[in-house]
Structures are given as structure tokens and as C-alpha cells.
Write a protein that holds these residues in place. Sequence first.
Motif: not given
Length: 997
Positions: A193, A195, A488-490, A492, A518, A520-521, A555
Motif C-alpha cells: 500500500r 500513499t 508520509t510513511r506507509y 505493509t 498496515y 501509516q503516519s 498515525e
Amino acid sequence: MTRLSSLLRATIAILALPASLAAQGGSVAGTITGLGSQDPIAAAQITIVGSSQRTVSDDKGHFRFTGLSGSSVTIDVRRIGFRAARATARVGDENVRVSMITNPASLEAVVVTGTAGAQTRRELGNTVSQINAADVVAQAPIPSVTSLINGRAAGVVIIPGTGQIGSGAKIRIRGISSLSLSAEPLLYVDGVRVTNAQGSGPAVQSSFGGGVISRLNDLNPDDIESVEILKGPSAATLYGTEASNGVIQIITKKGRNGAARWNMTLRQGGNYLSNPGQYFPDNFGMVGSTLTKITYDDIEARHGKQFRTGRQQELEVAVNGGVSALDYYLSGNYQDAGGPEPSNNMHHYSGRFNAGLTPMPSMKISLSTGVVSGPTRIPAEGGFGGRVWTIYSMAPQNCTDRYKQCYHSGLPSEYDDLYRMWQDLDRFTGSLRFDHTPVSWFTQRLTVGADLTNTQDHVYQPRIDSLVAHPSFGSDALGASDVVDGQTRYRTADYAANAMWNYSPSIHTTTSVGGQYYRQSFHSLESFGSVFPTPGLSSVSAATQNFSTAESFSEDASLGVYGQEQVAWRDRLFLTAAVRSDQHSAFGKNFKNALFPKFSVSWVISDEDFFKGNGMLNHLSSLRLRSAYGEAGKQPATYASLRTYTSAVGPNGTPAVRPLEIGNPDLGPERGKEIEAGFDAAALNDRIGIEVTYYNKKTADAILNRQVGPSIGFAGTQPFNAGSVRNWGWETLVRGTPYRGDKLGIDMSFSFATNDNKVLDLGGQSFVSGGSFVRHQVGFPVGAWFERRVLSASIDAAGKTSNLMCADTIPGSGGKEGGAAVPCASAPMVYLGRSVPPVEGSFSTTVTAFQRFHVYGMLDFKNGHKKLDGNTRVRCTVNSRCEENFAPQNFQNDAVRIAEIYSSRTYLDFLITKANFARIRELSASYSIPDQLVQRFARAQRAEIAISGRNLKTWTKYTGTDPEGTFFSGSRGGNTSWEQTVLPQSQQFLATLRLTF
């Protein structure tokens, strides 16, 4: 560039792996061609049956396997648009030829998105749109991923915001399902995943809009092998809580066995506005006592060309190859693109390294990595001002103004000099996948990866003393700097296992289990300062006034597990049932797990004995009936369920907190419930294929906001689950080969989709605001236009209007127009139309002559929606530049328009106008140079030259500048269609040279 260096070092290390990885043994090589035409088929997926070895055919259809044991092997070949083929080859044979039959509705194409394991289309009860990106990029000018998708997947609507280079588009799949949350689909790259933020970057459309840069378009179309799109909950159940808007999976190019093959692509061209004067109407004003007109030609005669041809150049170099145990794909790309405005440029460097390692026959390890970096410079437009704004409201009375010089405000060059806005990007996306088959009946896979995006948004206003006295700029010319650092951090982690059992020769089952985690932050840090003491300064620390800083962090995390059972009868009837359980950090503490079920059936009825030889049915090559029901969710906004507080200054300056948001511990996800049914058919010996799908989707527990009583200590609103929305419609895709011979071939494709949309419930309310002039109202589409509609007015000889009569509504209808006209002063709001197109489609064709000449074209269209023409609003009701503002008596036959223009923006229905259009989106012609000439003069194996154009012709009656232009985000963006002084979609011409070594 550190990441890029690390990527190159990793590449060298992997390519230098010991040769012992290549198992000793025999080889098989050959060519994949089309049956009849004998055209080579590139990018066919070729595997050795019973082994983990796989490869991809090259541009000439060639393939090679090494390290084989035994005396013979079975080769399985699959390619989108062709019927799957198998052939037995003797180990050591270097001239194997496999012919594939064209089949636009092929049921053997493999799908990986939305499934527990790779499955053929015949097994799926839902439709999955597949786009062969490698073929599309080879035949058409594709500047971005949104351009790649546009017009190629029925029911997927691409809504551009502006024609600026580097900007993106909104994506709506099967309508709008949410009243308050994002309508964007999930985005995956090779199973990870990533952004999909829309409207990022500096707020160049403020104060009503926002940013225009899309993260989806960070990806390089040349690196993409294919795109798979799940359109709703019936297909996306296994993605759980965040998938009700659909899923887009991007699958990048992989390596192939064989010697290294180099590909180089060079593009040169330009981006421009064809006949820019067509976008700017004649304006009027009083010069002394004389009504005077000014035209765009007058502006150009006085100041020269207002728009340029921005240079577009791109260089792509890629290599792929491999041995039996290792394959690799490595690419590097440089893109330098300039838009029609001088301050619009994009300089991007990108690279990709993908590798596959097979350390043992039962295991394959796949690495996928991509990087992109560079700045995108975006000019002011929309509510900010800028070139389009100041030209659109040009005024003859301003021609004697030493500051404005016929423009509305400042000179375009002054906007370029004073407002410098850009985004610096540094992004890495990577994944590592392990495929393991310990025994023949059991497979498992594990995918882990991350998407790391660093951006820095700049709004820099240099000190320009000569503009300080300018009435349009004033204190802005004293200088300012605003810098926003964003990360932005994703992350998985995805596991899936499949156990396959044969209960009898005719019954086969597959049991699947899996889970995803998952996280995200997002973190941002903003610094601002204004007023530089002297020209030449740029940093925030050099400013002297209005210092401010702001920091934000959010987050989310989700964990889901699922189980699925599929029963197959005689490889023609497939029954599937699944359930997924999710937990998400955005859920309220009182909300339990979210459960999402799925059921589907697929029946390849053409394989049945009663079908074969049956009269009319005999004309069909294949026919599959399918149906599916599934549920998926949309999580609440981050922290929406939590009671939050913010810092404050207490008595005597002591630190304190004050209430911020009340939250809701019972808050849960919006739940999409969808049923779809349809069929896939092929006829005329597989020369034509058709897919037809009907869908009906209901979103329950839609999140609304209710007013909070101030007496409880929290101001504002509280989110709660109460609303519901329904979307339904038809999707049709027809692909065919009307003629295929040795000297001429014709391929065609037509897609058509409809979407009806209705708000069913608003928690007891009749409507809620969806923006300016837009409502979400029970019984009407989401984002519906509501305003008073003027039906008639009287106008006297002097142009003064009176006796305004407006439409009434049918009692109990909520806003449907009907009955006798009523005085406008007491008239109700009536429904004027919907803001998202209910009808969209495309037609494309490819003509191939002598296997060397290729001509491709695509026309797409959208119909049935309305937009607010903010250009006319600004020109006629705000800045008074229309002839009607000065000589209303000349418009005796249009008293209604005069009355509305003079209503001080009380009556604006004349601005909400049809935005139907058809556009020649892509047109290209290419020629494959004879191999002997290429080898003699370029020392290459293959060469192709192409000329292509984009956005070449538009048919529309829309009254604004561009039927596709709109605010991308902000208070007038989102789900509405409001256009106001944004750059129209630009035209593009490119010349392309492709070489293969």
C-alpha cells in the motif's frame, strides 16, 4: 540521491551473485507469435509447468529458459487479450514457436488483485479491469498514471483539476459513496500500500482551492507492466476497512531469463495551449464616457505572447535479463517538462530495480524498489490570482493604469516573479515478497514493504521594492517565506496461504487464509516569516515579522485477517465464500471488530455439453455468467473517535488545555455493500469480446456531523454513523479485431458506463451542506446543485429588470421543479443537477499495416453533469467585465440573464451549466524501422519512431474555459465541480525514438 546510490550498489551486488545460482542443465528458447498474423507478442508471461521458473517475452517475442532438467518440459503462455497457450518442448530445443489466438475476452488472464492467490478470470465472480500498460505506453503519449487509466476502465472516472504540468486528477469509481470522507480508491504497488494523496503541494488555488499535485503521478508509466482495478466492495472484500472506494494495483515490470537486453526511449516535444484566445472572452469597460471592448488579441498585440510552448523531454534507459535462478529489471528516467505558463516546470529523476531470485524450485524471492525525486514548480491560479486570472478579467479602462496595463490586476510576469511555489519530492517505494510451495497442494506468500515520501512545499515571495506600491500586491512584495516539511510513511505486511484439494476428478477446492497489517503516519513541520529587510533574502530566519511555526502528526494502523473457500466443479463452475475481520485505530473504543463477508459464483457455461452445437449459441466462442456480493469499509478520519484537547494559556500565563473535539467512542466505519452481476462473451472465433456488468452498491453507516451543545464544554460538531447512499449502474466493454491479415490489422475498443446515485438517509435530516450551492439531500445525488431558478423577468427600454419569477417545487418532493412560477423573493431552492458525470466512455482503435506502421487514437466523453462556471461569475458578477454590465438594454431577449447578473449574486442558476464534452484524447503514428537498417546504422536490434498528440480536439457547449477544469481540493473542490480561472487542459505533441540493443 543517497537512496539512489544505495539502490545502484544493491543492483551491482545482486548482479554479481555467484554463477552457482544458475543451476546446470539444458535450455529451451523460442518465439511467441500471434496466430495468423505471425506478429511477435511481447510481454507474454511464460512459465515452466510444475516449476517456479518464469520469464517474459521480449519485443520480438523471444524467450529463453536455462538450467532445465529432464528430456522435455511443458510451457504455459499467458497474455492479456489472448487465449492461454501451452506447448511441450524438448530440452535443448532453441526454436520453439508458440502461437497465441487473439481473445479480447480471454478467461485465462491471471488476476492478482483482490484474490488470496493468483487466479484466472474464469474463477472470479466479479469484474476486474486490467490495463496492459506496457502496450499502452508504447502506442500513445502517456504523461502520467491518471492518463494511463483514463478511458481504459469502464466505471472509473478521471476528473482533472488543471492543465498545469505536474498536476493530478481526482478518481471516482462507481460514483460517490461517502458524504464526508475521501472518495479516492486505495493504491498498491506490487502488493504494498502506498500513499494516494490528492491535492498536495503549495496551495496554488487558494483561497478557495488548495494544492494540485497528485502522489499517484509520482510513478513512471514506462516502469508499469499492468494495472488492475477493483471497482467496489464486491471485489475488494479481502482489503477490508479501507477499500469501499475500490482498489488500484500497479504491477511493475520484471526481469526475464536470457542475455541482458537494453532499451532506450527518447522523447522530445512541447506542451501548449492551442489558440489560447478561445479561452478568453471579449471584455468591456467605460473609457471616459465610451463603452470600449478589449480582446485577447489586443493583449497580445500590446504585451506579446501570453503563453509559451513548454518543452517536454524525457530519457528512459532500461535493461532486463537473467539466468535460471535470477532475473532483473533496472531502469533510470529523467523527465523535464514545462507547461504553457513560464513558471510551470517539473524536473523528475526516477529509477527502478526489480529482481527475482529462485534459490530452490519451491521458493521465489522477489524484490521491487523504486525511487523518484525532484522539484515541481506550480504557478498561482484560481482563488490565488495569477496569469489566467489577470487575463480573464482584462479591462480596457486599465490600459492607462501604469500598474495594470490592461490586465485586471498585475502583469503575468509580476505574478511569476513574486509568487514562487514549488514542491521538492524524495520518495522510495519497496517491497520484498516470498513465494513458497513446500508441497504441490500448498502455497504461501509473504509480502513486506514500505512507501516513504518526503516533501517540502515552498511558497516564496522575494522582496521586490518596485512592486510595494502596486495596488494589487502591496505588502506581499516586502517578501515572505513559508516552508512545510512533510513525511508520509506507509508500511505493509501481507501473508496469504492456499491449500488445494482434489476431492474427485471433477471437484477441486482451495482453502485460503491470510492477514494484513498496515501502518501509516504523517508528520509536518511548517515555518513562516514575512518582510525581508533587503532584496535577495529567502530563508525564514531572514524575515523580520510575523514568525510562526506549526507541527502536526497523525498515525493510523489496521489489522485484518480473512478466510476463503472456493469450490470448483469441472473447472467451469466456481463458488467462493470469504469473510474478513478488521480492527482499526480510528474506530471508537466501544466498536467491536468489523466483519466483511463475500460470496461469488462464476459459471463458464460455454464449456457445458448442452452449449456446444446449440444453434444460436454456436456463434459464441465462450460465455461466462458471474455474480458477486461483498462488503468493505471506509474508516473514520484519524482521531475522529477520540476526545481531544489543545494547549491554551491559563490564568497568570500558566499552561493549560481547553476542549477541542468531543469525539465519539461508538464511531465505526462506513460500510459498503455491493452486488454485481454480468457476463463475459467472445464471438466470431474470438475476434470480438464483450463484458457487461450491473452493480448496485449501498453505503450504510455513512459518517455525518451533528451540532454539539455548547453547554457540555465542547464546541463544533460530533461525528456519528447514520447516513446511507446508493449507487447503481451498468458497465460495458467491447473489444474486437474486425480484421486481421498479413498486411493489415484493425483492433477496436469501446467502453460505456452509467452511474445513478441517491442519498437514502441522513440520520433524520433532510439535507446537509456539501459546499457552496451544493447539497447532500435525501432522494437526490450526492453533491447535487441546489439554487433558485429564475424562469422569467421583465426588462424595460433602459435595461432595468423587474417581476422576477422563479421555479417552484412539487409538494413533498424535496426540491424537484414543478407547478406554477412564484416570485423569486419567496422561491424555494430547486434541484439543478449533479456534479459528477453519470455517463462516461471511450472509443479507441489501432490500425496496423505491413506489421510496421501503427496508428492509434482514442476519444473519450463524459455526459449528464453540471459545473459551476466560476469564470463567468467572476467576469460578470464580481469584476463587471461583461457587456451586460454596461449596456443591459442591448439584451432585451435575455431578461433573465440580465436580472441574474444584476442580482448581487443572489440568483446564480445561470452559472450552473451542462459540462458534457467529447475529446480526442490521444492520437499517435509509429513506424518500426526494418531490422537490417537498424543493425547497420544504429547497431541496435530494433528501432521505432513515433509522433503523438494529446488533447487535440474538444466538442462541448460548456460556457466556461474547460469542461474538465475544476478546483482540485479545498472548500470548492472535493466532490463538487467548480471551475474558476484555472489553466485549461494543455495540448501536447511528442516525437519518440525507441531503441533496443
